[in-house]
Enzyme design. Structure first.
Site: not given
Lengths: 209, 238
Positions: A46-48
């Site tokens: 999850s790129e966060n």
């Protein structure tokens, strides 16, 4: 019969390989996690700032400090790891993520991808899409073959502003699977009951043998 | 040197000025410096430029500073959740610079590391590359050339950041995905003010588990956080 959303997601899940780190976009790509083949272990990014994204929490266990890139509450897994946004996109830009599966508005025969803005309409932003398509090892697009007016979304050239230039490797639509190759798109597979002619009729892009 | 302040307003005293450039941590509403944003709203500082991945929602986060017309420009990757933002943007009252999310994070990190610019493939061939320096590097298969664009580092006047815990010297620990943009945002400001849920004495936090060392942190407050959830999603209990 063309594939429905879940069948497209299930087909996309066949692209996964054991041990891969993968980023799934919002929409049909999110459904891919429901169809990961048995015996295949993939770690979802999850790129966060998370590797090892788990399922949604059960009610009462939502944690405001634990969300995915779509801002939904999620959970962690035994092998999860957290990191900051600069490191997250460092691993994306650095080619450590094997594959991204994402949606699209248009794909061109040279692999150009448009999925972030329609001029004149509300523009919300590209988020991490430009970074992902420029950085990951392989880009698989999952989308309907044509728009609701019956116009092909597989084009000779994109008409919308690009997310990335020449970045798409494979396209999975409701009609089948196509690869971006030298000179155009190549049919890899047809959805059950879909004829090659039906797929050709809805494809503006050059199809090569 | 004393880093711990009694309130967000105290911690920002003397740091705010009209037209300033602020880097803010957070992703969506997760890990945003909500107390410091409230204090900036109360201070009434105007013509602010924010580097922040998102712009909050209408009544929380940076969205509250849009209601009071304190924001001149946003540098963000995604701003979809905010009606007042869209109204001001479409009417030309608010400037918006879209940055790809990873480019924004790296611009902050680079600024904090004294790197004035870096080359990236992100956005090559898109509107993001318009007017930027292009350069080829032999990074392709067998040393073939690939095109990159130059992106500038961010050097902000002020960083505002939310962490989970700090010791009184400013060593920070974040929690889960609330870390997000907070470390790079903390690094790129001339002054960095941090709000945390708990301040502890030195020696309480294991030095091996510090996510951001106190060298980056100048002022510190402890407070109660609302920590609003933007998209509550659940699965049925088994």
């Amino acid at each position: 019969m063309p594939w429905d959303r879940n069948q497209m997601a299930a087909r996309a899940a066949q692209e996964l390989q054991d041990g891969w780190y993968v980023n799934l976009g919002i929409g049909i790509p999110t459904l891919v996690s429901n169809y990961i083949p048995e015996g295949i272990e993939v770690t979802l990014q999850s790129e966060n700032g998370m590797l090892g994204m788990g399922p949604f929490p059960i009610e009462g266990e939502e944690d405001p400090d634990l969300i995915n890139a779509g801002k939904q509450t999620i959970t962690e897994l035994p092998h999860s790891a957290y990191f900051d946004s600069a490191q997250s996109f460092g691993m994306i830009r650095g080619g450590k993520i094997a594959m991204a599966i994402l949606g699209a508005m248009e794909v061109a025969e040279n692999g150009d991808l448009a999925n972030w803005m329609i001029p004149g309409k509300l523009v919300k932003g590209m988020g991490g899409a430009m970074d992902l398509v420029a950085g990951v090892g392989r880009v698989v697009v999952v989308m309907d073959h044509a728009n609701k007016h019956g116009q092909s979304k597989l084009l000779k050239e994109c008409t919308l502003p690009l997310t990335g230039q020449g970045v798409v490797d494979r396209i999975i639509t409701n009609l089948g699977v196509l690869d971006v190759v030298e000179g155009g798109l190549k049919i890899v597979e047809l959805a059950d009951g879909v004829t090659e002619q039906e797929l050709r009729d809805l494809t503006e892009a050059t199809l090569v043998a | 040197m004393k880093k711990v302040y009694g309130s967000a307003a105290d911690a920002l005293d003397g740091l705010l000025f009209d037209g300033m450039f602020i880097a803010a941590g957070g992703f969506g509403l997760c890990g945003i410096p909500e107390l410091l944003l409230d204090a900036i709203k109360e201070a009434g500082t105007k013509n602010l430029t924010f580097a922040s991945n998102n712009a909050g929602v209408d009544d929380f986060g940076i969205g509250t500073l849009l209601q009071t017309r304190q924001v001149k420009k946003m540098i963000s990757s995604y701003v979809g959740e905010n009606a007042e933002f869209m109204r001001q943007y479409l009417s030309g009252e608010l400037e918006l610079e879209f940055n790809p999310q990873g480019t924004l994070a790296e611009r902050m990190r680079a600024g904090g590391c004294g790197i004035p610019g870096f080359y990236t493939k992100t956005g090559v061939g898109t509107v993001i590359a318009d007017g930027k320096e292009h350069k080829e590097f032999p990074t392709g298969p067998d040393g073939t050339a690939e095109t990159y664009i130059m992106e500038p580092g961010i050097f902000a006047d002020l960083s505002i950041v939310k962490a989970w815990k700090a010791d009184t010297t400013g060593n920070l620990v974040f929690r889960k995905t609330a870390r997000n943009f907070n470390p790079p945002a903390a690094m790129c400001g001339k002054v960095c003010v941090v709000e945390v849920e708990e301040i502890v004495e030195p020696g309480t936090l294991d030095p091996d588990t510090i996510h951001l060392p106190g060298i980056y942190v100048h002022r510190l407050i402890q407070g109660e956080h609302e920590k609003r959830i933007e998209q509550r999603t659940t699965r049925p209990a088994a």
